[in-house]
Design a protein around this motif. Sequence first.
Motif, PDB file in Angstrom:
ATOM      1  N   ALA A 112      55.680   1.158 -43.830  1.00 32.87           N
ATOM      2  CA  ALA A 112      56.227   2.808 -43.632  1.00 32.87           C
ATOM      3  C   ALA A 112      56.144   3.924 -44.812  1.00 32.87           C
ATOM      4  O   ALA A 112      56.491   3.360 -45.761  1.00 32.87           O
ATOM      5  N   ASN A 113      55.621   4.742 -44.387  1.00 37.36           N
ATOM      6  CA  ASN A 113      55.228   5.846 -43.727  1.00 37.36           C
ATOM      7  C   ASN A 113      53.697   5.827 -43.510  1.00 37.36           C
ATOM      8  O   ASN A 113      52.800   6.074 -44.390  1.00 37.36           O
ATOM      9  N   VAL A 114      53.327   5.477 -42.171  1.00 39.00           N
ATOM     10  CA  VAL A 114      51.959   5.282 -41.883  1.00 39.00           C
ATOM     11  C   VAL A 114      51.111   6.495 -41.499  1.00 39.00           C
ATOM     12  O   VAL A 114      51.571   7.279 -40.756  1.00 39.00           O
ATOM     13  N   VAL A 115      50.033   6.800 -41.947  1.00 41.12           N
ATOM     14  CA  VAL A 115      49.134   7.832 -41.611  1.00 41.12           C
ATOM     15  C   VAL A 115      47.776   7.196 -41.173  1.00 41.12           C
ATOM     16  O   VAL A 115      47.277   6.381 -42.075  1.00 41.12           O
ATOM     17  N   VAL A 116      47.343   7.742 -40.123  1.00 34.70           N
ATOM     18  CA  VAL A 116      46.002   7.254 -39.688  1.00 34.70           C
ATOM     19  C   VAL A 116      45.019   8.387 -39.548  1.00 34.70           C
ATOM     20  O   VAL A 116      45.265   9.334 -38.903  1.00 34.70           O
ATOM     21  N   VAL A 117      43.904   8.364 -40.377  1.00 33.21           N
ATOM     22  CA  VAL A 117      43.043   9.513 -40.338  1.00 33.21           C
ATOM     23  C   VAL A 117      41.827   8.983 -39.359  1.00 33.21           C
ATOM     24  O   VAL A 117      41.099   7.972 -39.657  1.00 33.21           O
ATOM     25  N   GLN A 118      41.471   9.799 -38.265  1.00 34.38           N
ATOM     26  CA  GLN A 118      40.520   9.233 -37.459  1.00 34.38           C
ATOM     27  C   GLN A 118      39.274  10.147 -37.785  1.00 34.38           C
ATOM     28  O   GLN A 118      39.361  11.596 -37.961  1.00 34.38           O
ATOM     29  N   PRO A 119      38.160   9.743 -37.740  1.00 38.16           N
ATOM     30  CA  PRO A 119      36.822  10.485 -38.167  1.00 38.16           C
ATOM     31  C   PRO A 119      36.708  11.523 -37.016  1.00 38.16           C
ATOM     32  O   PRO A 119      37.069  11.342 -35.919  1.00 38.16           O
ATOM     33  N   SER A 120      35.983  12.485 -37.544  1.00 35.80           N
ATOM     34  CA  SER A 120      35.377  13.769 -36.485  1.00 35.80           C
ATOM     35  C   SER A 120      34.336  13.072 -35.697  1.00 35.80           C
ATOM     36  O   SER A 120      33.913  11.848 -36.021  1.00 35.80           O
ATOM     37  N   ALA A 121      33.791  13.836 -34.861  1.00 34.69           N
ATOM     38  CA  ALA A 121      32.673  13.709 -34.031  1.00 34.69           C
ATOM     39  C   ALA A 121      31.553  13.312 -35.082  1.00 34.69           C
ATOM     40  O   ALA A 121      30.746  12.235 -34.782  1.00 34.69           O
ATOM     41  N   VAL A 122      31.286  13.807 -36.199  1.00 30.99           N
ATOM     42  CA  VAL A 122      30.354  13.814 -37.009  1.00 30.99           C
ATOM     43  C   VAL A 122      30.499  12.282 -37.628  1.00 30.99           C
ATOM     44  O   VAL A 122      29.522  11.621 -38.012  1.00 30.99           O
ATOM     45  N   GLY A 123      31.564  12.243 -38.009  1.00 31.50           N
ATOM     46  CA  GLY A 123      32.160  10.937 -38.930  1.00 31.50           C
ATOM     47  C   GLY A 123      31.784   9.594 -38.056  1.00 31.50           C
ATOM     48  O   GLY A 123      31.233   8.663 -38.405  1.00 31.50           O
ATOM     49  N   ARG A 124      32.277   9.760 -36.718  1.00 28.63           N
ATOM     50  CA  ARG A 124      31.812   8.561 -35.574  1.00 28.63           C
ATOM     51  C   ARG A 124      30.387   8.436 -35.653  1.00 28.63           C
ATOM     52  O   ARG A 124      30.149   7.195 -35.667  1.00 28.63           O
ATOM     53  N   ALA A 125      29.760   9.621 -35.475  1.00 29.15           N
ATOM     54  CA  ALA A 125      28.294   9.363 -35.443  1.00 29.15           C
ATOM     55  C   ALA A 125      27.732   8.588 -36.577  1.00 29.15           C
ATOM     56  O   ALA A 125      26.660   7.825 -36.428  1.00 29.15           O
ATOM     57  N   ALA A 126      28.235   8.678 -37.747  1.00 34.47           N
ATOM     58  CA  ALA A 126      27.851   8.184 -38.920  1.00 34.47           C
ATOM     59  C   ALA A 126      28.399   6.477 -39.134  1.00 34.47           C
ATOM     60  O   ALA A 126      28.316   5.990 -40.020  1.00 34.47           O
ATOM     61  N   GLY A 127      29.346   6.376 -37.964  1.00 34.63           N
ATOM     62  CA  GLY A 127      29.644   4.843 -38.058  1.00 34.63           C
ATOM     63  C   GLY A 127      31.402   4.728 -38.460  1.00 34.63           C
ATOM     64  O   GLY A 127      31.627   3.626 -38.754  1.00 34.63           O
ATOM     65  N   ALA A 128      31.739   6.032 -38.804  1.00 35.41           N
ATOM     66  CA  ALA A 128      33.276   5.717 -39.399  1.00 35.41           C
ATOM     67  C   ALA A 128      34.078   5.254 -38.442  1.00 35.41           C
ATOM     68  O   ALA A 128      33.997   5.588 -37.076  1.00 35.41           O
ATOM     69  N   ARG A 129      35.049   4.494 -38.935  1.00 39.66           N
ATOM     70  CA  ARG A 129      36.146   4.073 -38.263  1.00 39.66           C
ATOM     71  C   ARG A 129      37.513   4.643 -38.760  1.00 39.66           C
ATOM     72  O   ARG A 129      37.583   5.355 -39.788  1.00 39.66           O
ATOM     73  N   PRO A 130      38.783   4.661 -38.032  1.00 35.89           N
ATOM     74  CA  PRO A 130      39.910   5.254 -38.466  1.00 35.89           C
ATOM     75  C   PRO A 130      40.313   4.391 -39.534  1.00 35.89           C
ATOM     76  O   PRO A 130      40.122   3.386 -39.816  1.00 35.89           O
ATOM     77  N   VAL A 131      41.055   5.391 -40.472  1.00 39.88           N
ATOM     78  CA  VAL A 131      41.723   4.723 -41.969  1.00 39.88           C
ATOM     79  C   VAL A 131      42.869   4.705 -41.720  1.00 39.88           C
ATOM     80  O   VAL A 131      43.710   5.919 -41.526  1.00 39.88           O
ATOM     81  N   TRP A 132      43.439   3.471 -42.013  1.00 39.38           N
ATOM     82  CA  TRP A 132      45.087   3.336 -41.964  1.00 39.38           C
ATOM     83  C   TRP A 132      45.469   3.413 -43.363  1.00 39.38           C
ATOM     84  O   TRP A 132      45.008   2.672 -44.429  1.00 39.38           O
ATOM     85  N   LEU A 133      46.437   4.134 -43.516  1.00 42.74           N
ATOM     86  CA  LEU A 133      47.068   4.519 -44.716  1.00 42.74           C
ATOM     87  C   LEU A 133      48.477   4.311 -44.649  1.00 42.74           C
ATOM     88  O   LEU A 133      49.154   4.636 -43.747  1.00 42.74           O
ATOM     89  N   GLY A 134      48.974   3.357 -45.763  1.00 43.39           N
ATOM     90  CA  GLY A 134      50.476   3.111 -45.885  1.00 43.39           C
ATOM     91  C   GLY A 134      51.342   3.215 -46.767  1.00 43.39           C
ATOM     92  O   GLY A 134      50.561   3.804 -47.855  1.00 43.39           O
ATOM     93  N   LEU A 135      52.742   3.420 -47.069  1.00 39.76           N
ATOM     94  CA  LEU A 135      53.434   3.709 -47.864  1.00 39.76           C
ATOM     95  C   LEU A 135      53.357   5.121 -48.378  1.00 39.76           C
ATOM     96  O   LEU A 135      53.104   5.475 -49.596  1.00 39.76           O
ATOM     97  N   VAL A 136      52.943   6.240 -47.539  1.00 37.97           N
ATOM     98  CA  VAL A 136      52.412   7.517 -47.909  1.00 37.97           C
ATOM     99  C   VAL A 136      53.724   8.206 -48.059  1.00 37.97           C
ATOM    100  O   VAL A 136      54.222   8.890 -47.231  1.00 37.97           O
ATOM    101  N   ASN A 137      54.520   8.031 -49.195  1.00 42.35           N
ATOM    102  CA  ASN A 137      55.765   8.385 -49.539  1.00 42.35           C
ATOM    103  C   ASN A 137      56.000   9.308 -50.802  1.00 42.35           C
ATOM    104  O   ASN A 137      57.148   9.663 -51.008  1.00 42.35           O
ATOM    105  N   ASP A 138      54.719   9.807 -51.115  1.00 40.35           N
ATOM    106  CA  ASP A 138      54.684  10.807 -52.281  1.00 40.35           C
ATOM    107  C   ASP A 138      54.010  12.054 -51.740  1.00 40.35           C
ATOM    108  O   ASP A 138      52.805  11.933 -51.285  1.00 40.35           O
TER     109      ASP A 138
END
Length: 121
Positions: free
Chosen positions: A56-82
């Motif tokens: 906790a505090n989780v933030v997930v960054v999902q790729p744009s359409a362009v990022g997806r086309a480049a093969g990107a996947r969602p990026v999970w970030l945790g402990l985003v407390n700063d």
Amino acid sequence: MAGKAAEPVPCRIVVCRDCCCGTAKVSGIDHAAQTARLRAEAPVRVSACLDVCDQANVVVVQPSAVGRAAGARPVWLGLVNDPRATEDIAAWVRAGGPGVAPRPKILDLYACLPPRRRTSA
């Protein structure tokens, strides 16, 4: 509108705001300000528990359409407390996010794995 190119689909951000994330259990950060800051850069969806309460505090960054086309996947970030981590995420998203812009090395410190889906035995 005829003659106007469609805007590309931007990155999207998911913030966990349920049992741990976004509550008084995670102190030292203004959760509403964090959500507002991220929303200033990209569409933000507030989610119920994402089942990684130990991060906790989780933030997930999902790729744009362009990022997806480049093969990107969602990026999970945790402990985003700063607030500085929030700014690093905002800058990355502004630059294009997953699959478009390299993830800042500092965000490697926050990377976490999404929960595994349970399989029935």
